[in-house]
Design a protein around this motif. Structure first.
Motif, PDB file in Angstrom:
ATOM      1  N   THR A   1      63.376  58.569  32.266  1.00 39.93           N
ATOM      2  CA  THR A   1      64.462  58.541  31.210  1.00 39.93           C
ATOM      3  C   THR A   1      63.705  58.846  29.887  1.00 39.93           C
ATOM      4  OG1 THR A   1      65.507  56.762  32.529  1.00 39.93           O
ATOM      5  CG2 THR A   1      65.781  56.683  30.247  1.00 39.93           C
ATOM      6  N   ILE A   2      62.506  58.447  29.674  1.00 39.76           N
ATOM      7  CA  ILE A   2      61.807  58.490  28.346  1.00 39.76           C
ATOM      8  C   ILE A   2      61.696  60.044  28.246  1.00 39.76           C
ATOM      9  CG2 ILE A   2      59.532  58.382  27.230  1.00 39.76           C
ATOM     10  CD1 ILE A   2      59.524  55.373  28.470  1.00 39.76           C
TER      11      ILE A   2
ATOM     12  N   ARG B   1      66.698  68.032  31.841  1.00 43.21           N
ATOM     13  CA  ARG B   1      66.886  66.717  31.184  1.00 43.21           C
ATOM     14  C   ARG B   1      68.155  65.761  32.088  1.00 43.21           C
ATOM     15  NH1 ARG B   1      67.058  67.444  24.943  1.00 43.21           N
ATOM     16  NH2 ARG B   1      66.392  65.279  25.069  1.00 43.21           N
TER      17      ARG B   1
ATOM     18  N   LEU C   1      67.931  62.337  34.376  1.00 42.26           N
ATOM     19  CA  LEU C   1      68.599  61.223  34.033  1.00 42.26           C
ATOM     20  C   LEU C   1      69.433  60.736  35.318  1.00 42.26           C
ATOM     21  CD1 LEU C   1      70.080  61.781  30.503  1.00 42.26           C
ATOM     22  CD2 LEU C   1      68.509  60.106  31.097  1.00 42.26           C
TER      23      LEU C   1
ATOM     24  N   LYS D   1      68.124  71.655  29.210  1.00 37.10           N
ATOM     25  CA  LYS D   1      69.475  70.906  29.516  1.00 37.10           C
ATOM     26  C   LYS D   1      69.474  70.311  30.932  1.00 37.10           C
ATOM     27  CE  LYS D   1      71.894  72.203  25.072  1.00 37.10           C
ATOM     28  NZ  LYS D   1      73.099  72.935  24.817  1.00 37.10           N
TER      29      LYS D   1
ATOM     30  N   ALA E   1      63.193  62.444  29.454  1.00 38.24           N
ATOM     31  CA  ALA E   1      64.647  63.272  29.414  1.00 38.24           C
ATOM     32  C   ALA E   1      65.142  63.135  27.860  1.00 38.24           C
ATOM     33  CB  ALA E   1      65.764  62.692  30.566  1.00 38.24           C
ATOM     34  N   LEU E   2      65.107  61.770  27.487  1.00 39.69           N
ATOM     35  CA  LEU E   2      65.351  61.497  26.163  1.00 39.69           C
ATOM     36  C   LEU E   2      64.744  62.183  24.982  1.00 39.69           C
ATOM     37  CD1 LEU E   2      66.481  57.628  26.460  1.00 39.69           C
ATOM     38  CD2 LEU E   2      67.989  59.642  26.487  1.00 39.69           C
ATOM     39  N   LEU E   3      63.204  62.162  25.330  1.00 41.72           N
ATOM     40  CA  LEU E   3      62.392  62.969  24.200  1.00 41.72           C
ATOM     41  C   LEU E   3      62.526  64.242  24.310  1.00 41.72           C
ATOM     42  CD1 LEU E   3      59.231  60.531  24.291  1.00 41.72           C
ATOM     43  CD2 LEU E   3      61.027  60.737  22.523  1.00 41.72           C
TER      44      LEU E   3
END
Length: 65
Positions: A43-44, A6, A10, A3, A46-48
């Motif tokens: 971003t990608i 991630r 971001l 976490k 972190a979101l995945l």
């Protein structure tokens, strides 16, 4: 990906987008596009919740995984 990792990705992505669009530091040229590309990758991933480079080098930032 943990976490904290991630969240930091971001935050870094937001800062890079600010550099690319909100400041005159990287207003044009290669540095501008590089900041946008790295922000998109951060971003990608972190979101995945998955970073392919981590798997290649054997790095884990998630303690529950």
């Amino acid at each position: 990906m943990g976490k904290l990792d991630r969240g930091l990705r971001l935050v870094a992505a937001a800062l890079l987008l600010w550099v690319a669009f909100g400041s005159t530091f990287a207003a044009t040229g290669l540095l501008n596009w590089l900041a946008i590309a790295v922000a998109a990758i951060f971003t990608i991933t972190a979101l995945l919740g998955n970073c392919p480079l981590y798997r290649i080098v054997g790095l884990k930032t998630c303690q529950d995984c």
